[in-house]
Motif scaffolding. Structure first.
Motif, PDB file in Angstrom:
ATOM      1  N   ALA A  11       2.258   3.381   4.021  1.00 13.84           N
ATOM      2  CA  ALA A  11       2.787   2.044   3.569  1.00 13.84           C
ATOM      3  C   ALA A  11       2.136   1.699   2.075  1.00 13.84           C
ATOM      4  O   ALA A  11       2.726   1.151   1.580  1.00 13.84           O
ATOM      5  N   ARG A  12       0.911   2.115   1.956  1.00  7.04           N
ATOM      6  CA  ARG A  12       0.236   1.733   0.675  1.00  7.04           C
ATOM      7  C   ARG A  12       1.003   2.613  -0.385  1.00  7.04           C
ATOM      8  O   ARG A  12       1.138   2.018  -1.288  1.00  7.04           O
ATOM      9  N   VAL A  13       1.100   3.839   0.007  1.00  7.08           N
ATOM     10  CA  VAL A  13       1.742   4.818  -1.126  1.00  7.08           C
ATOM     11  C   VAL A  13       3.108   4.040  -1.409  1.00  7.08           C
ATOM     12  O   VAL A  13       3.711   3.919  -2.421  1.00  7.08           O
ATOM     13  N   ALA A  14       3.941   3.765  -0.446  1.00  5.31           N
ATOM     14  CA  ALA A  14       5.368   3.314  -0.490  1.00  5.31           C
ATOM     15  C   ALA A  14       5.252   1.968  -1.132  1.00  5.31           C
ATOM     16  O   ALA A  14       6.158   1.705  -1.951  1.00  5.31           O
ATOM     17  N   ARG A  15       4.387   1.125  -1.143  1.00  4.57           N
ATOM     18  CA  ARG A  15       4.182  -0.246  -1.808  1.00  4.57           C
ATOM     19  C   ARG A  15       4.107   0.038  -3.261  1.00  4.57           C
ATOM     20  O   ARG A  15       4.581  -0.810  -3.896  1.00  4.57           O
ATOM     21  N   PHE A  16       3.234   0.985  -3.510  1.00  5.15           N
ATOM     22  CA  PHE A  16       2.615   0.969  -5.107  1.00  5.15           C
ATOM     23  C   PHE A  16       3.694   2.081  -5.714  1.00  5.15           C
ATOM     24  O   PHE A  16       3.228   2.438  -6.972  1.00  5.15           O
ATOM     25  N   ARG A  17       4.423   2.731  -5.052  1.00  7.04           N
ATOM     26  CA  ARG A  17       5.426   3.867  -5.670  1.00  7.04           C
ATOM     27  C   ARG A  17       6.398   3.027  -6.621  1.00  7.04           C
ATOM     28  O   ARG A  17       6.797   2.096  -6.286  1.00  7.04           O
ATOM     29  N   PRO A  18       6.197   3.542  -7.831  1.00  8.32           N
ATOM     30  CA  PRO A  18       7.306   3.062  -9.000  1.00  8.32           C
ATOM     31  C   PRO A  18       8.708   3.306  -8.368  1.00  8.32           C
ATOM     32  O   PRO A  18       9.287   4.028  -7.772  1.00  8.32           O
TER      33      PRO A  18
END
Length: 162
Positions: free
Chosen positions: A150-157
């Motif tokens: 979820a963190r990766v998806a949140r901060f993915r450009p």
């Protein structure tokens, strides 16, 4: 009250000794002593009862005075509140300044409701940290756990459409 001196008491004792006799005099003196003691206790009880009734009457009178004063204060306060409400209503309904326009000073009479009480929703079973929530929010401290994905998806450009 009757005033008995030593000479009068001696005279009464001598007459009693002659009239009653030396055999019955101690018994009669004891009986007279008991009767005098009872009479004194009775008089003391009556005095105490009279004093209590006088104090009770004074307390009732004082209670009445306090109740009258409280009623007067309550009436004065309610009159002031009524007068203030009337003044506020007349000021609220007064027409506006004609230079500003027809309805610039006019209100429709609708007032928003007062803010309602909102329960803080504290859960006493839940153990909380000592740091206040407002401090955590101001300084960017995470308050909710997030999975790695979820963190990766949140901060993915964002994807660019090329």
């Amino acid at each position: 009250m009757i005033d008995f001196g030593f000479d009068k008491i001696a005279l009464i004792g001598a007459v009693a000794l002659i009239v009653i006799g030396p055999e019955r005099l101690p018994k009669v003196a004891r009986t007279v002593g008991h009767l005098l003691g009872k009479a004194q206790r009775y008089v003391a009880d009556v005095k105490a009862e009279v004093n209590r009734s006088i104090e009770l009457e004074e307390l009732k009178k004082m209670k009445g005075e306090f109740e009258d004063a409280a009623r007067n204060v309550e009436q004065t306060v309610s009159n002031e509140i009524h007068q203030t409400r009337a003044d506020m209503a007349s000021a609220w309904d007064a027409p506006g300044d004609p230079a500003l326009g027809a309805d610039s000073g006019q209100h429709s009479g609708w007032e928003p409701p007062p803010p309602q009480y909102k329960h803080p929703k504290k859960n006493w079973r839940l153990k909380r940290g000592a740091t206040p929530q407002w401090y955590k929010q101001r300084n960017g401290v995470r308050s909710k756990a997030q999975s790695g994905a979820a963190r990766v998806a949140r901060f993915r450009p964002p994807r660019s459409s090329v």
